[in-house]
Design an enzyme around this catalytic site. Structure first.
Site, PDB file in Angstrom:
ATOM      1  N   VAL A 270       0.828  -1.114   0.159  1.00  0.00           N
ATOM      2  CA  VAL A 270       0.047  -0.060   0.132  1.00  0.00           C
ATOM      3  C   VAL A 270       0.664   1.181   0.013  1.00  0.00           C
ATOM      4  CG1 VAL A 270      -2.074  -1.039   1.138  1.00  0.00           C
ATOM      5  CG2 VAL A 270      -0.130   0.033   2.676  1.00  0.00           C
ATOM      6  N   GLY A 271       0.387   2.343  -0.235  1.00  0.00           N
ATOM      7  CA  GLY A 271       1.078   3.648  -0.250  1.00  0.00           C
ATOM      8  C   GLY A 271       1.422   4.311  -1.566  1.00  0.00           C
ATOM      9  N   GLU A 294      -2.303  -8.069  -3.135  1.00  0.00           N
ATOM     10  CA  GLU A 294      -3.645  -7.976  -2.289  1.00  0.00           C
ATOM     11  C   GLU A 294      -4.375  -6.800  -2.762  1.00  0.00           C
ATOM     12  OE1 GLU A 294      -2.452  -7.832   2.232  1.00  0.00           O
ATOM     13  OE2 GLU A 294      -3.373  -5.841   2.096  1.00  0.00           O
ATOM     14  N   ILE A 364       8.234   1.631   8.310  1.00  0.00           N
ATOM     15  CA  ILE A 364       8.305   2.925   8.764  1.00  0.00           C
ATOM     16  C   ILE A 364       9.979   3.113   9.212  1.00  0.00           C
ATOM     17  CG2 ILE A 364       7.910   3.670  11.187  1.00  0.00           C
ATOM     18  CD1 ILE A 364       5.117   3.482  10.464  1.00  0.00           C
ATOM     19  N   ASN A 384      -0.625   1.773  11.105  1.00  0.00           N
ATOM     20  CA  ASN A 384      -1.717   1.057  10.622  1.00  0.00           C
ATOM     21  C   ASN A 384      -2.006  -0.355  11.054  1.00  0.00           C
ATOM     22  OD1 ASN A 384      -2.129   3.494   9.074  1.00  0.00           O
ATOM     23  ND2 ASN A 384      -0.796   2.613   7.346  1.00  0.00           N
ATOM     24  N   LYS A 408       9.528  12.674   8.401  1.00  0.00           N
ATOM     25  CA  LYS A 408       9.269  14.307   9.311  1.00  0.00           C
ATOM     26  C   LYS A 408      10.308  15.292   9.084  1.00  0.00           C
ATOM     27  CE  LYS A 408       5.604  12.428  11.107  1.00  0.00           C
ATOM     28  NZ  LYS A 408       4.338  12.475  10.333  1.00  0.00           N
TER      29      LYS A 408
HETATM   30  O1  0RQ Z   1       3.134  10.272   8.571  1.00  0.00           O
HETATM   31  O2  0RQ Z   1       0.924  10.687   7.338  1.00  0.00           O
HETATM   32  O3  0RQ Z   1       1.414  12.008   9.450  1.00  0.00           O
HETATM   33  O4  0RQ Z   1       2.531  12.316   7.229  1.00  0.00           O
HETATM   34  O5  0RQ Z   1       4.272   7.844   8.497  1.00  0.00           O
HETATM   35  O6  0RQ Z   1       4.397   7.317   5.750  1.00  0.00           O
HETATM   36  O7  0RQ Z   1       6.192   7.768   3.835  1.00  0.00           O
HETATM   37  O8  0RQ Z   1       3.705   8.447   3.341  1.00  0.00           O
HETATM   38  O9  0RQ Z   1       4.672   5.922   3.469  1.00  0.00           O
HETATM   39  O10 0RQ Z   1       2.295   5.928   2.770  1.00  0.00           O
HETATM   40  O11 0RQ Z   1       4.023   4.107   1.826  1.00  0.00           O
HETATM   41  O12 0RQ Z   1       3.222   4.159   4.387  1.00  0.00           O
HETATM   42  C1  0RQ Z   1       4.659   1.513   6.423  1.00  0.00           C
HETATM   43  C2  0RQ Z   1       3.050   3.198   7.122  1.00  0.00           C
HETATM   44  C3  0RQ Z   1       4.200   3.515   4.891  1.00  0.00           C
HETATM   45  C4  0RQ Z   1       2.649   1.545   5.077  1.00  0.00           C
HETATM   46  C5  0RQ Z   1       3.592   2.286   6.113  1.00  0.00           C
HETATM   47  C6  0RQ Z   1       5.087   8.591   8.681  1.00  0.00           C
HETATM   48  C7  0RQ Z   1       5.332   9.479   7.802  1.00  0.00           C
HETATM   49  C8  0RQ Z   1       3.481   9.522   7.464  1.00  0.00           C
HETATM   50  C9  0RQ Z   1       3.332   7.401   6.153  1.00  0.00           C
HETATM   51  P1  0RQ Z   1       1.920  11.359   7.913  1.00  0.00           P
HETATM   52  P2  0RQ Z   1       4.818   7.493   4.176  1.00  0.00           P
HETATM   53  P3  0RQ Z   1       3.489   4.885   3.145  1.00  0.00           P
HETATM   54  C10 0RQ Z   1       0.059  -5.342   2.348  1.00  0.00           C
HETATM   55  C11 0RQ Z   1       0.780  -4.020   2.577  1.00  0.00           C
HETATM   56  C12 0RQ Z   1       2.012  -1.915   6.681  1.00  0.00           C
HETATM   57  C13 0RQ Z   1       0.939  -2.779   5.849  1.00  0.00           C
HETATM   58  C14 0RQ Z   1       1.514  -3.122   4.517  1.00  0.00           C
HETATM   59  C15 0RQ Z   1       1.999   0.409   5.802  1.00  0.00           C
HETATM   60  C16 0RQ Z   1       3.246   8.071   7.574  1.00  0.00           C
HETATM   61  O13 0RQ Z   1       3.459   1.065   4.061  1.00  0.00           O
HETATM   62  O14 0RQ Z   1       1.074   0.808   6.461  1.00  0.00           O
HETATM   63  O15 0RQ Z   1       2.788  -3.116   4.313  1.00  0.00           O
HETATM   64  N1  0RQ Z   1       2.570  -0.913   5.869  1.00  0.00           N
HETATM   65  N2  0RQ Z   1       0.559  -3.505   3.923  1.00  0.00           N
HETATM   66  O16 0RQ Z   1       5.773  10.687   8.218  1.00  0.00           O
HETATM   67  C17 0RQ Z   1       8.007   8.238  12.323  1.00  0.00           C
HETATM   68  C18 0RQ Z   1       9.263   7.013  10.951  1.00  0.00           C
HETATM   69  C19 0RQ Z   1       8.429   7.135   9.812  1.00  0.00           C
HETATM   70  C20 0RQ Z   1       7.323   7.777  10.097  1.00  0.00           C
HETATM   71  C21 0RQ Z   1       7.292   7.230   7.988  1.00  0.00           C
HETATM   72  N3  0RQ Z   1      10.440   6.374  10.724  1.00  0.00           N
HETATM   73  N4  0RQ Z   1       8.928   7.386  12.077  1.00  0.00           N
HETATM   74  N5  0RQ Z   1       7.066   8.503  11.486  1.00  0.00           N
HETATM   75  N6  0RQ Z   1       6.480   7.831   8.978  1.00  0.00           N
HETATM   76  N7  0RQ Z   1       8.298   6.639   8.660  1.00  0.00           N
HETATM   77  C22 0RQ Z   1       0.406  -5.931   1.060  1.00  0.00           C
HETATM   78  C23 0RQ Z   1      -0.466  -5.681  -0.218  1.00  0.00           C
HETATM   79  O17 0RQ Z   1      -0.370  -6.435  -0.967  1.00  0.00           O
HETATM   80  C24 0RQ Z   1      -0.996  -4.296  -0.257  1.00  0.00           C
END
Ligand code: 0RQ
Length: 504
Positions: A270-271, A294, A364, A384, A408
């Site tokens: 996702v994302g 997925e 993350i 999430n 951030k």
């Molecule tokens: O925060 O929304 O407040 O700005 O986390 O991060 O960079 O926009 O990345 O949308 O690709 O999500 C892992 C969450 C990444 C997602 C994750 C903060 C960042 C932002 C989102 P804001 P980005 P993405 C299943 C696939 C688990 C489930 C999965 C996820 C927000 O990919 O939920 O993989 N994965 N499902 O600022 C603090 C850090 C951070 C942080 C990012 N190190 N510390 N905050 N953020 N890194 C399989 C399928 O087939 C679909």
């Protein structure tokens, strides 16, 4: 009344969402349809929220346990979370209000591998499933249910629930009939499991509709509402760079004879970055691609349109509003190239391993030895959930994780000495990619991994501090296999919590 309810006896069960919600009792466990903003019930959750609020206003306790396929939309997760009346939430969410309820300690969240959810419900780990609330596209004359834009957990919820409420959503295209592949035997519990007969991403092994026991259907609500997914952010330079490194890696593997020219079935997480990777593939050299994944995002629809992707197998759509409208208009054309399956088939470890899926998921934070945190901010705060990422990552042929090197606005390094929570261990990760490069971890011991992860993936500002940590760890550790200085391994996180930045 719409013409979508073609079974005469079921037609008599049409009622309003308020009437259906009035059937729910305090403490019930409800299995809702819905997966990443697709196929969730549109009216029942709001009516249930009103019922919970009214009970609370009258000083009465009222809580429900909310099970779904995965994340849903503000009309379901948001509306129920805001009542303060959610007991258990499982198996995945991404809603700001639900996240707040979980992080406030108000809702109990069970963050579960999506492929495991079916057996956990069937074995009664959540107690009795009192009600299933499932959106469908139509009900056939013989009482079968035509699924809508997600399949997720619906087969299990329809089978296991004591009572069923259906939402028949006219907004969903009737041309979706024939796109779904509902396989029932996968739900057998041990020792009665059977091999999953999927040999290629395009195999159809089930039926196009759900069976339902009409005696359990207590209400049918007619709706006409769009799915609500968030639009993707426009592609930025970092996402394009990450996609570029991934394509380069895949090209190299083909040249070395380690991947076929049309690669292996792709899974894309996702994302926004995952979506950028798909956009990169649309411009890349690979033809006749397949995907076993997925969710189907915008980028995957573009890939189908270019003809570079021949089949997309998933459990749900996760399309921007513009693409969802297009899918609705052109479902008849996409039907031969898209297969929507139950999530215990789309995410099935047996299929992922057999097909040799190339998995690509977001994270993350990752640590210098290859462990990945996909779920928690600074160790404690749920973002999430693990979703299906581990169903794929643990069993994939290549398990790739992609991320910007910092978060951030540069205050946080996404490459840290030690992750503050582990979702994917070093044993399940084979490549990291950031906007700075790729760390190919295959064949490397932990200490060699740390060098390539720091040199190739960390942000330049954090490379020296990471190298200093490694030096210190090597001096202080009680063993040189995976050296850590336990006193400072999480020091970067502590510094962020105290000062708002990980920077020294
Ligand atoms: O925060 O929304 O407040 O700005 O986390 O991060 O960079 O926009 O990345 O949308 O690709 O999500 C892992 C969450 C990444 C997602 C994750 C903060 C960042 C932002 C989102 P804001 P980005 P993405 C299943 C696939 C688990 C489930 C999965 C996820 C927000 O990919 O939920 O993989 N994965 N499902 O600022 C603090 C850090 C951070 C942080 C990012 N190190 N510390 N905050 N953020 N890194 C399989 C399928 O087939 C679909």
């Amino acid at each position: 009344m719409s013409g979508r309810i073609r079974n005469e006896s079921l037609r008599s069960k049409v009622m309003t969402a308020g009437e259906a919600a009035a059937l729910v009792q305090d403490g019930w466990t409800i299995g809702f349809s819905g997966f990443t903003g697709a196929g969730y019930p549109k009216e029942f959750p709001g009516a249930l929220a009103a019922r919970i609020n009214a009970a609370h206003d009258a000083g009465e306790p009222f809580r429900v346990n909310v099970l779904t396929g995965a994340s849903t939309a503000p009309e379901l997760d948001g509306a129920l979370a805001r009542t303060g009346g959610v007991g258990i939430r499982a198996p995945y969410q991404s809603d700001p209000d639900m996240r707040s309820a979980i992080n406030a300690g108000d809702a109990d969240y069970l963050d579960i591998h999506l492929s495991h959810m079916g057996q956990q419900v069937r074995r009664g780990y959540f107690g009795r499933l009192n009600l299933a609330v499932v959106e469908v596209t139509a009900i056939t004359e013989d009482g079968k249910l035509v699924p809508s834009s997600s399949v997720g957990m619906n087969r299990t919820y329809l089978d296991e629930a004591d009572f069923i409420v259906l939402e028949v959503n006219e907004w969903q295209s009737e041309e979706l009939l024939g796109m779904h592949d509902i396989f029932y035997d996968v739900g057998n519990l041990p020792p009665h499991r059977v091999p999953l007969p999927i040999r290629t991403a395009s195999d159809r092994i089930g039926q196009p509709v759900f069976d339902v026991d009409p005696a359990k259907v207590v209400g049918i609500i007619e709706t006409n509402s769009a799915d609500r997914n968030t639009p993707f952010k426009p592609l930025d330079d970092d996402s394009k760079a990450i996609a570029g490194y991934l394509l380069e890696f895949l090209g190299d593997e083909v040249r070395k004879g380690r991947l076929p020219e049309n690669l292996l079935p792709l899974q894309s997480g996702v994302g926004n970055i995952a979506n950028a990777v798909l956009a990169g593939l649309a411009e890349g050299p690979f033809e006749n691609l397949t995907s076993y994944t997925e969710v189907i995002q915008d980028g995957m629809v573009d890939l189908l349109d270019t003809g570079k992707l021949t089949v997309a197998s998933a459990t749900a759509f996760s399309l921007s509003p513009e693409y969802a409208e297009r899918m609705n208009r052109e479902a008849a054309d996409y039907r031969s190239k898209i297969i929507l399956r139950p999530q215990d088939v789309s995410n099935n470890p047996e299929a992922v391993r057999r097909l040799g899926v190339i998995a690509c998921n977001g994270l993350i934070e990752a640590d210098i030895y290859g462990n990945v945190n996909s779920t928690h901010i600074m160790g404690s705060r749920m973002q999430n959930g693990i979703g299906g990422s581990a169903d794929f990552a643990r069993n994939a042929y290549h398990s790739i994780f992609v991320t910007p090197s910092t978060a951030k606005r540069g205050a946080i390094s996404c490459i840290v000495p030690m992750v503050s929570h582990v979702d994917h261990s070093e044993h399940s990760t084979s490549m990291f990619i950031t906007e700075h490069g790729i760390a190919d971890l295959r064949g490397l011991s932990p200490r060699k991994r740390s060098k390539v992860i720091i040199d190739n993936c960390a942000h330049p500002d954090f490379r020296e501090p990471l190298r200093e940590y490694v030096k210190l760890a090597e001096k202080k550790a009680n063993g040189m296999h995976t050296p850590h200085d336990l006193a400072s391994a999480l020091g970067w996180h502590v510094r962020f919590l105290e000062t708002g930045t990980m920077r020294p």
